[in-house]
Design a protein around this motif. Structure first.
Motif, PDB file in Angstrom:
ATOM      1  N   ASP A 161      11.541  46.782  76.846  1.00 28.33           N
ATOM      2  CA  ASP A 161      10.401  46.999  77.417  1.00 28.33           C
ATOM      3  C   ASP A 161      10.030  48.448  77.313  1.00 28.33           C
ATOM      4  O   ASP A 161       9.188  48.995  77.031  1.00 28.33           O
ATOM      5  CB  ASP A 161      10.144  46.553  78.746  1.00 28.33           C
ATOM      6  CG  ASP A 161      10.010  44.866  78.641  1.00 28.33           C
ATOM      7  OD1 ASP A 161       9.793  44.392  77.665  1.00 28.33           O
ATOM      8  OD2 ASP A 161      10.005  44.263  79.782  1.00 28.33           O
ATOM      9  N   LYS A 178       9.899  49.762  73.888  1.00 29.94           N
ATOM     10  CA  LYS A 178       8.575  49.326  73.292  1.00 29.94           C
ATOM     11  C   LYS A 178       7.404  50.188  73.974  1.00 29.94           C
ATOM     12  O   LYS A 178       6.336  50.967  73.464  1.00 29.94           O
ATOM     13  CB  LYS A 178       8.092  48.028  73.685  1.00 29.94           C
ATOM     14  CG  LYS A 178       7.008  47.366  73.060  1.00 29.94           C
ATOM     15  CD  LYS A 178       6.863  46.051  73.303  1.00 29.94           C
ATOM     16  CE  LYS A 178       5.519  45.605  72.518  1.00 29.94           C
ATOM     17  NZ  LYS A 178       5.384  44.169  72.881  1.00 29.94           N
ATOM     18  N   GLY A 179       7.665  50.560  74.991  1.00 29.89           N
ATOM     19  CA  GLY A 179       6.363  51.614  75.793  1.00 29.89           C
ATOM     20  C   GLY A 179       6.612  52.893  75.198  1.00 29.89           C
ATOM     21  O   GLY A 179       5.418  53.527  75.113  1.00 29.89           O
ATOM     22  N   GLN A 180       7.867  53.176  75.067  1.00 24.47           N
ATOM     23  CA  GLN A 180       7.736  54.684  74.551  1.00 24.47           C
ATOM     24  C   GLN A 180       7.331  54.713  73.114  1.00 24.47           C
ATOM     25  O   GLN A 180       6.561  55.853  72.764  1.00 24.47           O
ATOM     26  CB  GLN A 180       9.404  54.995  74.500  1.00 24.47           C
ATOM     27  CG  GLN A 180       9.525  56.416  74.159  1.00 24.47           C
ATOM     28  CD  GLN A 180       9.015  57.581  75.226  1.00 24.47           C
ATOM     29  OE1 GLN A 180       9.117  57.193  76.359  1.00 24.47           O
ATOM     30  NE2 GLN A 180       8.372  58.677  74.583  1.00 24.47           N
ATOM     31  N   GLU A 181       7.688  53.759  72.143  1.00 25.79           N
ATOM     32  CA  GLU A 181       7.068  53.879  70.818  1.00 25.79           C
ATOM     33  C   GLU A 181       5.330  53.653  71.036  1.00 25.79           C
ATOM     34  O   GLU A 181       4.705  54.410  70.218  1.00 25.79           O
ATOM     35  CB  GLU A 181       7.642  52.487  70.037  1.00 25.79           C
ATOM     36  CG  GLU A 181       9.024  52.364  69.893  1.00 25.79           C
ATOM     37  CD  GLU A 181       9.628  51.363  69.230  1.00 25.79           C
ATOM     38  OE1 GLU A 181       8.723  50.350  69.326  1.00 25.79           O
ATOM     39  OE2 GLU A 181      10.598  51.099  68.474  1.00 25.79           O
ATOM     40  N   GLU A 182       4.796  52.781  72.001  1.00 22.34           N
ATOM     41  CA  GLU A 182       3.406  52.891  71.941  1.00 22.34           C
ATOM     42  C   GLU A 182       2.922  54.338  72.504  1.00 22.34           C
ATOM     43  O   GLU A 182       1.961  54.714  71.769  1.00 22.34           O
ATOM     44  CB  GLU A 182       2.944  51.740  72.955  1.00 22.34           C
ATOM     45  CG  GLU A 182       3.331  50.365  72.801  1.00 22.34           C
ATOM     46  CD  GLU A 182       2.895  49.347  73.659  1.00 22.34           C
ATOM     47  OE1 GLU A 182       2.584  49.769  74.793  1.00 22.34           O
ATOM     48  OE2 GLU A 182       2.932  48.235  73.224  1.00 22.34           O
ATOM     49  N   LEU A 183       3.921  54.736  73.199  1.00 24.28           N
ATOM     50  CA  LEU A 183       3.319  56.241  73.754  1.00 24.28           C
ATOM     51  C   LEU A 183       3.296  56.976  72.413  1.00 24.28           C
ATOM     52  O   LEU A 183       2.161  58.077  72.346  1.00 24.28           O
ATOM     53  CB  LEU A 183       4.062  56.390  74.829  1.00 24.28           C
ATOM     54  CG  LEU A 183       3.800  57.895  75.591  1.00 24.28           C
ATOM     55  CD1 LEU A 183       2.305  57.988  76.082  1.00 24.28           C
ATOM     56  CD2 LEU A 183       4.601  58.578  76.566  1.00 24.28           C
ATOM     57  N   ASN A 184       4.525  57.032  71.805  1.00 25.81           N
ATOM     58  CA  ASN A 184       4.538  57.958  70.589  1.00 25.81           C
ATOM     59  C   ASN A 184       3.386  57.636  69.686  1.00 25.81           C
ATOM     60  O   ASN A 184       2.861  58.358  68.991  1.00 25.81           O
ATOM     61  CB  ASN A 184       5.807  57.900  70.044  1.00 25.81           C
ATOM     62  CG  ASN A 184       6.914  58.341  70.851  1.00 25.81           C
ATOM     63  OD1 ASN A 184       6.700  59.031  71.748  1.00 25.81           O
ATOM     64  ND2 ASN A 184       8.240  57.662  70.738  1.00 25.81           N
ATOM     65  N   ASN A 185       3.180  56.514  69.337  1.00 24.07           N
ATOM     66  CA  ASN A 185       1.988  56.064  68.268  1.00 24.07           C
ATOM     67  C   ASN A 185       0.506  56.601  69.005  1.00 24.07           C
ATOM     68  O   ASN A 185      -0.067  56.930  68.123  1.00 24.07           O
ATOM     69  CB  ASN A 185       1.964  54.391  68.279  1.00 24.07           C
ATOM     70  CG  ASN A 185       3.113  53.878  67.825  1.00 24.07           C
ATOM     71  OD1 ASN A 185       3.705  54.701  66.791  1.00 24.07           O
ATOM     72  ND2 ASN A 185       3.344  52.668  67.861  1.00 24.07           N
ATOM     73  N   LYS A 186       0.260  56.459  70.136  1.00 25.13           N
ATOM     74  CA  LYS A 186      -0.990  57.093  70.642  1.00 25.13           C
ATOM     75  C   LYS A 186      -1.052  58.661  70.233  1.00 25.13           C
ATOM     76  O   LYS A 186      -2.084  59.131  69.994  1.00 25.13           O
ATOM     77  CB  LYS A 186      -1.035  56.834  72.121  1.00 25.13           C
ATOM     78  CG  LYS A 186      -1.403  55.271  72.312  1.00 25.13           C
ATOM     79  CD  LYS A 186      -1.620  54.913  73.925  1.00 25.13           C
ATOM     80  CE  LYS A 186      -1.828  53.556  74.035  1.00 25.13           C
ATOM     81  NZ  LYS A 186      -2.106  53.203  75.429  1.00 25.13           N
TER      82      LYS A 186
END
Length: 206
Positions: A185, A188-196
């Motif tokens: 989790d 995944k949160g870090q990846e979402e933050l990076n994508n944004k």
């Protein structure tokens, strides 16, 4: 017959008295000390012979004088007197032997009674020992049974051991799973933050 042993008749003939006279003189106690039986005859040992001879020392002299007086009587009367005396002497001798044998039988019976009492006491002691042995065996079996029961209560069963062995790895596995999910989790949160962040820079440069 041995020189040291003489039958009652032999000693009576030697002393010139009847067998009955000897039996009258001898007491039951002396009879046991001096008399013994060989075959069907009673014999007298050397000590008994000496003692009996001393008993008749004075009597023999009186008998000799009586014999002289009897010889002066008619032959027929003397013969009858002798026959009667011999007959009475034989009867008394037989009665004395019977009495002596009764005493021996009585002594033997007393000995047997004493032996029977001893055997009875030994049997009672043996019975008591057997009962005590059975009681000890029963108590030992009860003790072993109680000891085995306590061991069963104290020691966990094989199934309990297996359950405990299975529970510990299961708990560790669940902990690892929780840690893995939390890590995923976080990733995944870090990846979402990076994508944004990447999209913002892309729009800015566009």
């Amino acid at each position: 017959m041995s020189d040291n042993l003489k039958t009652i008749k032999e000693l009576a003939d030697e002393l010139g008295v009847s067998k009955t006279a000897i039996n009258k003189k001898v007491t039951d106690r002396e009879r046991k000390l001096w008399f013994s039986k060989i075959g069907n005859k009673f014999v007298i040992n050397e000590d008994g012979q000496k003692s009996i001879k001393r008993m008749f020392e004075g009597l023999i002299e009186n008998q000799e004088s009586q014999t002289e007086n009897l010889e002066q009587k008619p032959n027929s009367q003397t013969e009858n007197f002798r026959n009667n005396n011999e007959s009475n002497a034989d009867i008394k001798y037989i009665l004395d032997i019977i009495e002596y044998q009764k005493e021996q039988i009585k002594d033997l019976q007393n000995t047997k009674d004493e032996q029977f009492k001893q055997l009875s006491n030994m049997q009672n002691l043996l019975d008591q020992q057997q009962r005590l042995s059975l009681q000890d065996k029963k108590l030992l079996e009860e003790y072993k049974s109680e000891n085995d029961r306590l061991k069963v209560l104290k020691m966990p069963s094989q199934e309990t051991k297996e359950e405990q062995a299975n529970i510990q790895p299961q708990e560790e596995l669940e902990t690892l799973k929780e840690q893995t999910r939390a890590l995923n989790d976080k990733i995944k949160g870090q990846e979402e933050l990076n994508n944004k962040s990447s999209k913002k820079w892309y729009q800015f440069w566009k």
